[in-house]
Scaffold this motif. Structure first.
Motif, mmCIF file in Angstrom:
data_model
loop_
_atom_site.group_PDB
_atom_site.id
_atom_site.type_symbol
_atom_site.label_atom_id
_atom_site.label_comp_id
_atom_site.label_asym_id
_atom_site.label_seq_id
_atom_site.Cartn_x
_atom_site.Cartn_y
_atom_site.Cartn_z
ATOM 1 N N VAL A 249 0.837 -1.207 0.000
ATOM 2 C CA VAL A 249 0.000 0.000 0.000
ATOM 3 C C VAL A 249 0.869 1.252 0.000
ATOM 4 O O VAL A 249 0.607 2.214 -0.740
ATOM 5 C CB VAL A 249 -0.951 -0.014 1.218
ATOM 6 N N ASN A 250 1.909 1.257 0.803
ATOM 7 C CA ASN A 250 2.802 2.427 0.850
ATOM 8 C C ASN A 250 3.440 2.707 -0.508
ATOM 9 O O ASN A 250 3.703 3.862 -0.853
ATOM 10 C CB ASN A 250 3.897 2.211 1.892
ATOM 11 N N ARG A 251 3.679 1.664 -1.283
ATOM 12 C CA ARG A 251 4.330 1.829 -2.578
ATOM 13 C C ARG A 251 3.385 2.252 -3.694
ATOM 14 O O ARG A 251 3.848 2.667 -4.760
ATOM 15 C CB ARG A 251 5.001 0.517 -3.016
ATOM 16 N N SER A 252 2.079 2.141 -3.456
ATOM 17 C CA SER A 252 1.195 2.218 -4.620
ATOM 18 C C SER A 252 0.039 3.189 -4.523
ATOM 19 O O SER A 252 -0.324 3.795 -5.533
ATOM 20 C CB SER A 252 0.608 0.822 -4.891
ATOM 21 N N ILE A 253 -0.589 3.332 -3.377
ATOM 22 C CA ILE A 253 -1.782 4.171 -3.321
ATOM 23 C C ILE A 253 -1.374 5.634 -3.398
ATOM 24 O O ILE A 253 -0.644 6.132 -2.540
ATOM 25 C CB ILE A 253 -2.602 3.879 -2.060
ATOM 26 N N PRO A 254 -1.810 6.339 -4.458
ATOM 27 C CA PRO A 254 -1.253 7.666 -4.750
ATOM 28 C C PRO A 254 -1.778 8.782 -3.859
ATOM 29 O O PRO A 254 -1.144 9.821 -3.743
ATOM 30 C CB PRO A 254 -1.680 7.896 -6.208
ATOM 31 N N MET A 255 -2.944 8.578 -3.247
ATOM 32 C CA MET A 255 -3.551 9.709 -2.551
ATOM 33 C C MET A 255 -4.726 9.216 -1.718
ATOM 34 O O MET A 255 -5.224 8.117 -1.909
ATOM 35 C CB MET A 255 -4.082 10.710 -3.570
ATOM 36 N N LYS A 256 -5.143 10.043 -0.774
ATOM 37 C CA LYS A 256 -6.382 9.751 -0.067
ATOM 38 C C LYS A 256 -7.534 9.835 -1.065
ATOM 39 O O LYS A 256 -7.507 10.627 -1.993
ATOM 40 C CB LYS A 256 -6.586 10.747 1.076
ATOM 41 N N GLY A 257 -8.516 8.989 -0.870
ATOM 42 C CA GLY A 257 -9.631 8.971 -1.806
ATOM 43 C C GLY A 257 -9.430 8.034 -2.972
ATOM 44 O O GLY A 257 -10.234 8.020 -3.909
ATOM 45 N N ALA A 258 -8.363 7.220 -2.951
ATOM 46 C CA ALA A 258 -8.085 6.302 -4.058
ATOM 47 C C ALA A 258 -9.141 5.202 -4.113
ATOM 48 O O ALA A 258 -9.746 4.820 -3.102
ATOM 49 C CB ALA A 258 -6.704 5.680 -3.893
ATOM 50 N N HIS A 259 -9.368 4.705 -5.320
ATOM 51 C CA HIS A 259 -10.266 3.568 -5.542
ATOM 52 C C HIS A 259 -9.406 2.343 -5.846
ATOM 53 O O HIS A 259 -8.589 2.362 -6.778
ATOM 54 C CB HIS A 259 -11.230 3.872 -6.691
ATOM 55 N N VAL A 260 -9.611 1.295 -5.056
ATOM 56 C CA VAL A 260 -8.675 0.174 -5.003
ATOM 57 C C VAL A 260 -9.399 -1.137 -5.278
ATOM 58 O O VAL A 260 -10.514 -1.363 -4.794
ATOM 59 C CB VAL A 260 -8.016 0.124 -3.605
ATOM 60 N N GLY A 261 -8.747 -2.025 -6.044
ATOM 61 C CA GLY A 261 -9.239 -3.378 -6.249
ATOM 62 C C GLY A 261 -8.304 -4.383 -5.596
ATOM 63 O O GLY A 261 -7.084 -4.209 -5.627
ATOM 64 N N VAL B 154 -15.793 -7.827 -13.094
ATOM 65 C CA VAL B 154 -15.365 -6.664 -13.879
ATOM 66 C C VAL B 154 -16.572 -5.806 -14.244
ATOM 67 O O VAL B 154 -16.562 -4.573 -14.076
ATOM 68 C CB VAL B 154 -14.604 -7.108 -15.139
ATOM 69 N N LYS B 155 -17.623 -6.436 -14.716
ATOM 70 C CA LYS B 155 -18.839 -5.709 -15.080
ATOM 71 C C LYS B 155 -19.436 -5.014 -13.861
ATOM 72 O O LYS B 155 -19.845 -3.840 -13.930
ATOM 73 C CB LYS B 155 -19.851 -6.680 -15.688
ATOM 74 N N ASP B 156 -19.485 -5.738 -12.742
ATOM 75 C CA ASP B 156 -20.045 -5.161 -11.519
ATOM 76 C C ASP B 156 -19.271 -3.924 -11.070
ATOM 77 O O ASP B 156 -19.859 -2.885 -10.740
ATOM 78 C CB ASP B 156 -20.025 -6.197 -10.384
ATOM 79 N N ILE B 157 -17.950 -4.046 -11.028
ATOM 80 C CA ILE B 157 -17.122 -2.947 -10.509
ATOM 81 C C ILE B 157 -17.139 -1.766 -11.468
ATOM 82 O O ILE B 157 -17.196 -0.596 -11.041
ATOM 83 C CB ILE B 157 -15.684 -3.436 -10.240
ATOM 84 N N LYS B 158 -17.115 -2.037 -12.764
ATOM 85 C CA LYS B 158 -17.179 -0.942 -13.733
ATOM 86 C C LYS B 158 -18.501 -0.190 -13.644
ATOM 87 O O LYS B 158 -18.553 1.033 -13.878
ATOM 88 C CB LYS B 158 -16.980 -1.484 -15.157
ATOM 89 N N LYS B 159 -19.558 -0.888 -13.313
ATOM 90 C CA LYS B 159 -20.845 -0.228 -13.147
ATOM 91 C C LYS B 159 -20.809 0.709 -11.938
ATOM 92 O O LYS B 159 -21.366 1.811 -11.964
ATOM 93 C CB LYS B 159 -21.946 -1.273 -12.975
ATOM 94 N N LEU B 160 -20.121 0.273 -10.893
ATOM 95 C CA LEU B 160 -20.028 1.090 -9.685
ATOM 96 C C LEU B 160 -19.031 2.232 -9.841
ATOM 97 O O LEU B 160 -19.210 3.300 -9.250
ATOM 98 C CB LEU B 160 -19.616 0.206 -8.500
ATOM 99 N N HIS B 161 -17.970 1.982 -10.613
ATOM 100 C CA HIS B 161 -16.922 3.006 -10.779
ATOM 101 C C HIS B 161 -16.410 2.960 -12.222
ATOM 102 O O HIS B 161 -15.335 2.417 -12.503
ATOM 103 C CB HIS B 161 -15.783 2.772 -9.787
ATOM 104 N N PRO B 162 -17.140 3.537 -13.160
ATOM 105 C CA PRO B 162 -16.810 3.412 -14.585
ATOM 106 C C PRO B 162 -15.491 4.048 -14.990
ATOM 107 O O PRO B 162 -14.922 3.687 -16.032
ATOM 108 C CB PRO B 162 -17.994 4.098 -15.278
ATOM 109 N N GLU B 163 -14.976 4.996 -14.218
ATOM 110 C CA GLU B 163 -13.712 5.645 -14.600
ATOM 111 C C GLU B 163 -12.512 4.711 -14.483
ATOM 112 O O GLU B 163 -11.460 4.972 -15.058
ATOM 113 C CB GLU B 163 -13.464 6.881 -13.721
ATOM 114 N N GLY B 164 -12.645 3.649 -13.717
ATOM 115 C CA GLY B 164 -11.534 2.723 -13.517
ATOM 116 C C GLY B 164 -10.849 2.952 -12.184
ATOM 117 O O GLY B 164 -10.981 4.017 -11.562
ATOM 118 N N LEU B 165 -10.116 1.958 -11.735
ATOM 119 C CA LEU B 165 -9.487 1.981 -10.418
ATOM 120 C C LEU B 165 -8.067 2.529 -10.478
ATOM 121 O O LEU B 165 -7.362 2.370 -11.472
ATOM 122 C CB LEU B 165 -9.467 0.569 -9.824
ATOM 123 N N ASP B 166 -7.659 3.156 -9.379
ATOM 124 C CA ASP B 166 -6.303 3.704 -9.292
ATOM 125 C C ASP B 166 -5.263 2.607 -9.152
ATOM 126 O O ASP B 166 -4.190 2.659 -9.756
ATOM 127 C CB ASP B 166 -6.199 4.652 -8.094
#
Length: 344
Positions: free
Chosen positions: A159-171, A224-236
């Motif tokens: 997590v320390n190496r990858s999550i770019p910011m607070k508010g990130a969307h993670v899979g 994939v379909k479920d998550i894209k429906k919830l967050h269509p912009e894609g995950l960080d």
């Protein structure tokens, strides 16, 4: 002392072996209290190897452990007899280019507890570890928590190496102990939404109870379909925690342009297959995770202050004599197992 040895594929036997002795003045003799069964231990149990690391029987595996200091070498100052400790299973040399560059986890001479050809594991009454692998824990911390600090530190490091910011969307693809070890610090560090997949419904319920936005079973739904429906912009960020080929394709579908794929799971095959066109057009960054580097102290602090609650990770307990039952359960993913603990 007693030692539970791998003696063949899916075979174990309790044997009497000499109690290890202190060889260096920085050595610590540890009486084990608990060992957690790790997926890599199970790889050795069911396959006899991980990649080029092949078991020579008999051999004791195990590396997620905690115990009490029995005896210390003359130069040891970090711990003393009677101290309760967590164990860092990786033993680096401190002298090679990697160690001097601040990368002891990729030490050229690294030896690892319970790794064939390197060091006997913790499935024994006693082990000897160097002082730098011993971390005192307070009386308020359980031995379970101290042992689980090892996989949790991998999640904290990733997590320390990858999550770019607070508010990130993670899979998180694969919600075994490592997947949960990613979810907990991701949420502590400000991930806004966490989307989880696995094949075991009981594990998915643990994810939901721990705060996951979505938890889907890959065998019964199109995650994939479920998550894209919830967050269509894609995950960080997507954390691959299961070592399965289909998870890579799912990750590339789920990631936003400029997203990061963290490879943490240990696959049983030798090569990944990557979707080149989608990865190139999205400019996906791929990072391999090799255990942890300097994250154990932070992890222990999270456990001590209650920021990370791993109590729901432990689902089954076995006595030392019942170790094979623990390994068989984890190998079969039976009874909704998340983490099986072995008590000494």
């Amino acid at each position: 002392m007693k030692s539970m040895m791998l003696t063949g594929i899916r075979e174990m036997e309790m044997q009497e072996v000499p109690t290890p002795e202190l060889k260096n003045d920085t050595d610590v003799l540890i009486r084990l209290k608990v060992v957690a069964v790790c997926g890599s231990d199970v790889h050795y149990y069911v396959s006899g190897k991980i990649g080029s690391q092949v078991v020579q029987y008999p051999f004791p595996v195990g590396h997620e452990c905690a115990g009490v200091v029995e005896k210390v070498g003359s130069a040891v100052t970090k711990v003393k007899a009677g101290d309760r400790i967590a164990v860092e299973p990786a033993m680096s040399c401190g002298e090679c280019d990697q160690c001097k560059a601040g990368r002891p986890h990729t030490c050229r001479k690294l030896t690892f507890l319970g790794c064939p050809g390197q060091a006997d594991g913790s499935m024994s009454d006693f082990i000897v570890m160097p002082e730098h692998s011993c971390f005192p824990v307070p009386d308020t911390m359980s031995f379970d928590e101290a042992a689980i600090s090892e996989p949790l530190a991998i999640g904290v490091y990733a997590v320390n190496r990858s999550i770019p910011m607070k508010g990130a969307h993670v899979g998180i693809l694969g919600f075994g102990p490592i997947g949960m070890s990613v979810q907990l610090p991701a949420m502590v560090k400000g991930a806004e939404k966490v989307y989880v997949s696995d094949k075991i419904d009981e594990r998915l319920q643990i994810a939901r109870n721990a705060g996951a936005t979505y938890a889907g079973n890959v065998e019964t739904t199109d995650i994939v379909k479920d998550i894209k429906k919830l967050h269509p912009e894609g995950l960080d960020v997507v954390f691959e925690c299961c070592g399965q080929k289909e998870a890579i394709d799912q990750a590339f579908e789920l990631l936003k342009p400029g997203g990061v794929l963290m490879l943490i799971g240990i696959p049983e095959f030798d090569r990944w297959s990557l979707p080149v066109d989608k990865g190139r057009h999205k400019e996906v960054t791929i990072i391999n995770v090799r255990r942890q580097n300097g994250a154990l102290e932070e992890t222990l602090q999270m456990l001590e202050d209650g920021t990370a609650d791993v109590s729901k990770m432990v689902t089954h307990r076995f006595s030392f004599e019942e170790s094979q039952k623990a390994f068989d359960l984890v190998a079969s993913y039976g009874d909704g197992v998340m983490k099986a603990m072995i008590d000494f």
